[in-house]
Scaffold this active site. Structure first.
Site, PDB file in Angstrom:
ATOM      1  N   LYS A 278      50.068  -6.268  23.317  1.00  0.00           N
ATOM      2  CA  LYS A 278      49.565  -7.165  24.376  1.00  0.00           C
ATOM      3  C   LYS A 278      50.184  -8.539  24.169  1.00  0.00           C
ATOM      4  O   LYS A 278      50.289  -9.001  23.021  1.00  0.00           O
ATOM      5  CB  LYS A 278      48.039  -7.224  24.268  1.00  0.00           C
ATOM      6  CG  LYS A 278      47.359  -8.058  25.334  1.00  0.00           C
ATOM      7  CD  LYS A 278      45.843  -8.027  25.127  1.00  0.00           C
ATOM      8  CE  LYS A 278      45.109  -8.787  26.211  1.00  0.00           C
ATOM      9  NZ  LYS A 278      43.638  -8.754  26.018  1.00  0.00           N
TER      10      LYS A 278
ATOM     11  N   SER B 259      41.284  -7.041  30.183  1.00  0.00           N
ATOM     12  CA  SER B 259      42.551  -7.733  30.339  1.00  0.00           C
ATOM     13  C   SER B 259      43.749  -7.006  29.718  1.00  0.00           C
ATOM     14  O   SER B 259      44.885  -7.336  30.048  1.00  0.00           O
ATOM     15  CB  SER B 259      42.444  -9.140  29.744  1.00  0.00           C
ATOM     16  OG  SER B 259      42.220  -9.077  28.351  1.00  0.00           O
TER      17      SER B 259
ATOM     18  N   SER C  98      37.988  -5.857  26.989  1.00  0.00           N
ATOM     19  CA  SER C  98      39.386  -5.782  27.443  1.00  0.00           C
ATOM     20  C   SER C  98      40.222  -4.659  26.867  1.00  0.00           C
ATOM     21  O   SER C  98      41.327  -4.415  27.339  1.00  0.00           O
ATOM     22  CB  SER C  98      40.094  -7.098  27.166  1.00  0.00           C
ATOM     23  OG  SER C  98      39.739  -7.989  28.183  1.00  0.00           O
TER      24      SER C  98
HETATM   25  N1  GLN Z   1      36.585  -9.226  31.431  1.00  0.00           N
HETATM   26  C1  GLN Z   1      36.059 -10.011  30.356  1.00  0.00           C
HETATM   27  C2  GLN Z   1      36.426 -11.459  30.548  1.00  0.00           C
HETATM   28  O1  GLN Z   1      37.155 -11.763  31.436  1.00  0.00           O
HETATM   29  C3  GLN Z   1      36.572  -9.528  29.036  1.00  0.00           C
HETATM   30  C4  GLN Z   1      37.962  -9.941  28.766  1.00  0.00           C
HETATM   31  C5  GLN Z   1      38.407  -9.685  27.375  1.00  0.00           C
HETATM   32  O2  GLN Z   1      37.802  -8.891  26.653  1.00  0.00           O
HETATM   33  N2  GLN Z   1      39.467 -10.375  26.992  1.00  0.00           N
HETATM   34  O3  GLN Z   1      35.996 -12.300  29.822  1.00  0.00           O
END
Ligand code: GLN
Length: 466
Positions: free
Chosen positions: A74, A149, A173
């Site tokens: 990532k 994400s 994410s």
């Molecule tokens: N969707 C969640 C957020 O936007 C989790 C994102 C993540 O785990 N980086 O905070």
């Protein structure tokens, strides 16, 4: 699915494939892919490493299990000398000066990094549309989002562009895109893997974790990355999980699930029905099932976003065009900061910085931030009580199937609410795995802190069952 790592390892050892051909094949797939999973390719590094593995095999030397196995990263992890953009304009040209501990351990084991993967900018999102590299398209249906994400990472694994990928999970994410693309994704216990070299989103819940097609591959990669790191004071030493231990199921006697998650109006009837069918199958195997009470989804989501926004506002304050990032000059220093940050951060990231600074500001922080911390303590206490009664908690990964590309951007609040089932386990700092079974977007398997092995055991049991 069987272990891809073991399979490829055998093929390399038996000289059925060369490492160079393997790596080149995957690089070609990544280069021509239409799912927008790639922020940058690490082709030179990858091919150099592949040549060395081929030379070793040619000399009749032994190679390690991960040696020559291609993987994705990532684009929020530092890999020295490569671009680490966090899918943002601000860091579009930023090159990592060092390598993240988790990635360094994989490199030391001989794994070959192929690609920095597309994701929501700074981890902010649930769809991988908040990115300057184009929305990531779902592996199964490209009209739908890839999830986020870590969307690029999950899609790369699902499409076999990488053998495994390293995502990052702050509030879901890894687990949610794994569920949206039908692969495994693990958020280990907080602190099991060092965060050093992972760009910080919300430091108190940020976790490094693997995405792969089999439980065995998750186990292998988890073992390599885990361990105490002096560069991350929240890490702790952990024992390796043996293959035998990841298969033994006798430790799991009782399973719980949150009644209110399943009775919520927000869950799709199919996901609800499939989840309850899975629970019935588990019960039929003689495992005790317990319905548990938990906080309402709205409370979980607001607690998580209150704290995550506060932490990200603080963490991203260093990205001002002076210390880091693409500087845009203004009339004076203050203007320079302001223009640099206004022009280079996405709408979603700015929404979180503004929200987070509000949460932390004088006159409001007692009312909002301290209340958030207090709720978090209550959530942790609730989990502690639950895990004195059950070995495993099961939950759907998401209330609904993936949205169409474009829909989440129109309604940020709906996107936040779609994280209802993942964020609670993050606040509890618990080990949680998405298994691609049981509902259309998978099932989350959670155990008490440091019981990552139990999560894998239950996943192996579930795989046999469904
Ligand atoms: N969707 C969640 C957020 O936007 C989790 C994102 C993540 O785990 N980086 O905070």
């Amino acid at each position: 699915m069987e272990s891809q790592i073991h399979k490829i390892h055998q093929q390399l050892m038996n000289k059925e494939i060369s490492c160079t051909d393997l790596v080149q094949g995957k690089l070609d797939l990544l280069k021509t892919n239409t799912h927008n999973t790639v922020n940058s390719l690490l082709d030179n590094i990858a091919l150099d490493l592949a040549k060395k593995v081929d030379a070793k095999i040619g000399n009749g030397e032994e190679i390690g299990l991960l040696e020559g196995i291609p993987f994705g990263i990532k684009d929020v992890y530092m890999v020295q000398g490569t671009y680490t953009t966090a899918s943002s304009d601000l860091l579009k040209k930023y090159k990592s000066p060092y390598t993240a501990t988790a990635i360094q351990k994989l490199l030391a084991a001989g794994a070959i990094p192929l690609v920095k993967e597309n994701c929501d900018s700074f981890g902010h999102g649930s769809s991988s549309e908040n990115t300057i590299f184009g929305a990531v398209k779902n592996a199964i249906n490209p009209d739908l989002v890839g999830g986020g994400s870590s969307g690029g990472s999950a899609v790369n694994v699902a499409k076999d562009y990488t053998v495994f990928s390293i995502g990052g999970d702050t509030g879901g994410s890894i687990r949610q895109p794994a569920g949206y693309n039908n692969v495994y994704g693990l958020k280990p216990t907080y602190g099991r893997i060092s965060r050093f070299g992972l760009m910080a989103y919300a430091s108190s819940t940020d976790c490094v974790g693997p995405i792969a097609k089999s439980i065995e591959d998750i186990r292998i990669v988890l073992n390599v990355m885990s361990g105490k790191d002096v560069k991350d004071q929240t890490t702790y030493p952990s024992e390796k999980i043996s293959k035998e231990n990841s298969i033994a199921i006798d430790e799991v006697k009782s399973v719980g699930y949150f009644k209110n998650f399943i009775e919520s109006d927000a869950i799709s009837p199919e996901i609800k029905a499939d989840f309850l069918r899975t629970i019935d199958k588990i019960k039929a195997k003689g495992i005790a099932i317990k319905e548990l009470d938990f906080f309402e989804s709205d409370t979980l989501v607001s607690t998580y976003y209150t704290l995550a926004m506060a932490e990200t506002a603080s963490n991203l304050s260093r990205l001002d065009g002076t210390n880091y990032g693409n500087r845009i000059e203004g009339d004076n220093l203050k203007d320079t900061y302001s223009i640099t940050r206004s022009e280079n951060f996405s709408e979603e990231t700015k929404r979180r910085i503004v929200g987070g600074n509000q949460v932390l500001s004088q006159g409001f922080s007692d009312e909002i931030y301290l209340k958030g911390l207090n709720l978090r303590d209550q959530i942790a206490a609730n989990f502690e009580k639950d895990f004195s009664e059950v070995d495993i908690i099961l939950s759907p990964v998401t209330p609904n199937t993936p949205p169409k590309i474009g829909d989440s951007l129109k309604d940020p609040l709906a996107m936040y609410l779609s994280d209802a089932y993942t964020v609670g386990f993050s606040l509890g700092q618990l080990p949680t795995l998405t298994a691609p079974q049981g509902t259309a977007t998978g099932i989350q398997i959670t155990a008490a802190q440091n019981n990552d092995a139990k999560v894998l055991q239950f996943a192996n049991f579930l795989k046999q069952l469904i």
